[in-house]
Write an enzyme that holds these catalytic residues in place. Structure first.
Site: not given
Ligand code: KIV
Length: 275
Positions: A56, A94, A192
């Site tokens: 993100s 990530d 999510e």
């Protein structure tokens, strides 16, 4: 637990075993994303259990439209910044888009995130399709977090950031992906944007902790993008709450987030998606 034991437990480094113990004790895990030293240090002081250096960062730090342009070098750099601030919080990094297209590339990327970045766990989007890589990472001693539900690295296939797992067939596929990840040796799963009843079911069925984002209060823990939790994002998702609202400082806003997760006051029904 005596108050001395309580203080010691609160200061101990968060490990995979600790996350499991928190699940077994019904103690929600408070997680946030982080991308730099200053905010990571503030999160650590606030008692955030897990800090994710998520891809993100492409959107909230770099201003990209999606997470897809994020490189392994980007994640290594930001992980290094975050890891320098963390003694207690578990730092998770990530695997970016196309950095784990096969087991060999995934091992190489994860190795860089751990060796160069200082991550203590890696996260990857995917389920059964990633089981072979998860197994090799587990054999290599690298803790793994799976990521199910809305997978932003598949945005062009999905056609939008939408709730996942509403249809029975999709919910069943998600459960079988979650079981495949756990069987392969994953230590944690992030779900999510999934309906709250499905996330609650997955959390109850799995032995490993399930951390939700837009997945309701029935998960073993919660995570938000830091910028959404601090009211920095121009268009925060419906499932986020701005913890800076009413807080006197960033530090107090972070403490309010941790407290809300621990006491189960966040997320509320207004942050959940129905089946
Ligand atoms: O990249 C990220 O920050 C994430 C969280 C939204 C879970 O994957």
């Amino acid at each position: 637990m005596s108050s001395a034991e309580g203080k010691r437990a609160a200061s101990e480094a968060v490990t995979v075993a600790r996350l499991r113990a928190m699940k077994e004790a019904g103690q929600p895990v408070a997680c946030l994303t982080a991308y730099d030293y200053g905010f990571a240090a503030a999160c650590e002081r606030a008692g955030v259990d897990l800090l994710l250096v998520g891809d993100s960062l492409g959107m909230v730090v770099q201003g990209q439209e999606t997470t897809l342009p994020v490189t392994v070098d980007d994640v290594v750099y930001h992980t290094r910044c975050v890891a320098r601030a963390c003694r207690r919080s578990l730092v998770v990094a990530d695997l970016p888009f196309m950095s784990h297209t096969d087991v060999a590339s995934g091992l190489h990327t994860a190795g860089r995130l751990v060796k160069e970045g200082g991550a203590r766990m890696v996260k990857l989007e995917g389920g059964a399709d990633q089981a072979a890589l998860v197994e090799r990472l587990a054999e290599s001693g690298i803790p793994v977090c799976g990521h199910l539900g809305l997978k932003p690295q598949r945005i062009h296939k999905l056609g939008g950031y939408r709730v996942q797992g509403r249809a029975l067939v999709d919910a069943e596929a998600m459960e079988s992906d979650a079981r495949a990840l756990e069987a392969a040796g994953a230590d944690l799963i992030i779900v999510e944007c999934v309906p709250a009843p499905l996330a609650r079911h997955l959390s109850a069925q799995l032995g490993i902790p399930v951390v939700g984002i837009g997945a309701g209060a029935g998960c073993d823990g919660q995570i938000l993008v830091l910028h959404d939790a601090l009211g920095v994002s121009a268009q925060p998702p419906r499932f986020a709450r701005d913890f800076s609202d009413g807080a006197g400082s960033v530090q107090q806003a972070l403490a309010a987030y941790v407290d809300a997760v621990r006491t189960g006051t966040f997320p509320g029904p207004e942050h959940e998606f129905e089946a």
